[in-house]
Enzyme design. Structure first.
Site, PDB file in Angstrom:
ATOM      1  CE  LYS A  21      -2.081   1.237   3.922  1.00  0.00           C
ATOM      2  NZ  LYS A  21      -1.618   2.302   4.313  1.00  0.00           N
ATOM      3  NE  ARG A  26       6.114   6.985   0.896  1.00  0.00           N
ATOM      4  CZ  ARG A  26       5.315   6.973   1.894  1.00  0.00           C
ATOM      5  NH1 ARG A  26       4.173   5.903   1.743  1.00  0.00           N
ATOM      6  NH2 ARG A  26       5.340   7.363   3.254  1.00  0.00           N
ATOM      7  N   GLY A  91      -5.495   8.668   5.713  1.00  0.00           N
ATOM      8  CA  GLY A  91      -4.671   9.720   6.242  1.00  0.00           C
ATOM      9  C   GLY A  91      -3.417  10.162   5.415  1.00  0.00           C
ATOM     10  CB  SER A 192       7.418   5.971  10.913  1.00  0.00           C
ATOM     11  OG  SER A 192       6.300   5.550  11.951  1.00  0.00           O
ATOM     12  CG  ASP A 309       1.648   0.812   9.344  1.00  0.00           C
ATOM     13  OD1 ASP A 309       1.114   1.234  10.195  1.00  0.00           O
ATOM     14  OD2 ASP A 309       1.724   1.361   8.362  1.00  0.00           O
ATOM     15  CG  ASN A 332       4.385   6.337  15.835  1.00  0.00           C
ATOM     16  OD1 ASN A 332       4.382   5.343  16.830  1.00  0.00           O
ATOM     17  ND2 ASN A 332       4.711   6.109  14.546  1.00  0.00           N
ATOM     18  CE  LYS A 336       0.455   5.243  12.646  1.00  0.00           C
ATOM     19  NZ  LYS A 336       1.287   5.751  11.467  1.00  0.00           N
ATOM     20  NE  ARG A 384      -1.788  -1.336   8.707  1.00  0.00           N
ATOM     21  CZ  ARG A 384      -1.253  -2.061   7.560  1.00  0.00           C
ATOM     22  NH1 ARG A 384      -1.587  -3.383   7.298  1.00  0.00           N
ATOM     23  NH2 ARG A 384      -0.886  -1.254   6.580  1.00  0.00           N
ATOM     24  CE  LYS A 410      -7.361   4.197   6.143  1.00  0.00           C
ATOM     25  NZ  LYS A 410      -5.954   4.277   5.671  1.00  0.00           N
TER      26      LYS A 410
END
Length: 430
Positions: A21, A26, A91, A192, A309, A332, A336, A384, A410
């Site tokens: 994903k 990207r 997001g 991250s 993740d 972090n 999410k 997740r 998702k």
């Protein structure tokens, strides 16, 4: 749709990992930012990748696809002046496109998921864009957000990295297209960092020059660059595969997952090492991961920022480990689709897990005998969390029911299909 997960003693078989994903998102973005036609082979199909497909079309990209590839003719630094963009619950897509929207006179990002993405803060990116001459109207840093730009300025740019690395990625994608050279400084911590490595890798594949410091806290980006139209091949996805591998680890299994390359820059590649550290029988060679699980795991301590993740899936595995496991440096996760610490652990406790939380830690007191189960649990619309709770259900004594489990689409629409193919007892119910 809800999912009933029934205890399953054995998993066996081979699957192809879904496509990444993160890389798909990207590649779609840099293809849209190129002037010319790019091809993306083996793209991921998920709600997130659908969201960016939809938005770049709205911004003027021509997008054509078949079963194996997407062909995109980009708009460069001249997106169509759309008045409204709907990123769904994605997001990363929102944050990446907020910077690209700085080229538009006015565009509003709508709030279609008020209980999920609508709750997430974007203040750090908003502050950076405002320093570049972009006007941003927002609701305490949250959606709906209206961008009024047209001529964003380069120069010295600062952005906090303490909440999300996506803010930095967003600015990195924008900076090469500006008239001025840019220097980007990351304030506070940078979460991250491995994901920033993916952003830089994709940008360089697209012909962009970026100079990054060794600690990834400072960047020099020459302006007046152009993204080149290229052909890209998307690699297998470690974050989604982490759940499959964890499911194999907590059951009697012989499961093989293909297209997970050893030299991948995905931070979640570390889940292979995490499972090995838990004494799971696992091999990884030539892009193939094979798990021969026996349900017996050993607890350990892990820096979760290395595989953000994949943390929830590894926590699910640790629920059944002998001893106490600790996943630290994971604050972090709170920012999410839901609070992936408090919300997730609340649901784990319902199923019978012994877990505790600190601000930036998850502590798991393992129960190798399994959990009681027999409950209905809420995944908080988070893909997740859905995947991780499924792992727990496979080792519970009674079935569990996961509410709104269709939101797994998702990132991994065929997650439950893959589990079924491996022998898991899972069933959709209304």
């Amino acid at each position: 749709m809800d999912m009933i997960v029934t205890p399953t003693g054995k998993l066996q078989g081979e699957i192809q990992a879904l496509s990444s994903k993160n890389y798909t998102t990207r590649y779609l973005l840099v293809a849209a930012l190129a002037e010319g036609t790019s091809t993306i082979r083996y793209p991921a199909h998920s709600e997130d990748s659908d969201a960016i497909r939809r938005c770049i079309r709205d911004l003027g990209a021509i997008v054509e696809e078949d079963d194996e590839k997407i062909v995109i003719t980009g708009f460069g630094r001249h997106p169509f002046p759309a008045k409204q963009l709907n990123v769904g619950n994605a997001g990363a897509v929102l944050r990446f496109l907020m910077s690209i929207a700085a080229f538009l006179p006015e565009v509003t990002f709508v709030n279609t998921y008020p209980l999920s993405l609508g709750k997430r803060p974007h203040d750090d990116l908003i502050t950076a864009l405002q320093s570049m001459g972009v006007e941003v109207e927002h609701h305490n840093g949250r959606l709906p957000i209206t961008i009024r730009g047209g001529n964003p300025r380069g120069g010295k740019i600062q952005v906090s990295g303490s909440v999300s690395s996506q803010f930095l990625s967003s600015l990195l994608f924008l900076a090469p297209l500006l008239d001025e050279d840019s220097e980007i400084e990351v304030l506070n911590d940078l979460k991250s960092k491995v994901v920033i490595g993916q952003t830089l890798e994709v940008m360089r594949q697209a012909g962009i020059v970026v100079e990054a410091s060794d600690d990834l806290m400072h960047y020099k980006v020459p302006g007046r660059q152009k993204y080149l139209a290229q052909t890209y091949t998307v690699q297998g996805d470690y974050p989604g595969s982490a759940a499959i591998l964890a499911a194999a680890a907590v059951t009697d299994s012989d499961v093989t997952v293909h297209r997970l390359y050893e030299d991948s820059k995905q931070g979640e590649r570390a889940v292979v090492d995490v499972l090995r550290a838990m004494n799971v029988d696992l091999t990884h060679e030539n892009g193939v991961v094979r798990v021969r699980g026996n349900g017996k795991l050993t607890a350990g301590e892990f820096d979760g920022d290395e595989f953000t993740d994949g943390v929830l899936a590894m926590v699910a595995a640790a629920v059944f480990a002998e001893g106490t496991s600790r996943f630290y440096n994971v604050e972090n996760l709170r920012y999410k689709e839901c609070d992936r610490i408090t919300d997730y652990l609340t649901e784990l406790r319902k199923a019978g897990a012994n877990v505790e939380e600190k601000r930036d830690e998850i502590i798991v007191h393992g129960r190798p005998e399994g959990l009681e189960g027999g409950v209905e649990i809420d995944a908080h619309f988070d893909h997740r969390v859905i995947m991780a709770l499924t792992i727990v259900g496979l080792r519970s004594k009674q079935p569990i029911r996961i509410k709104e489990a269709h939101h797994v689409a998702k990132s991994y629409p065929n997650y439950f299909d893959h589990l079924l193919a491996l022998g898991a007892q899972v069933e959709w119910v209304k």
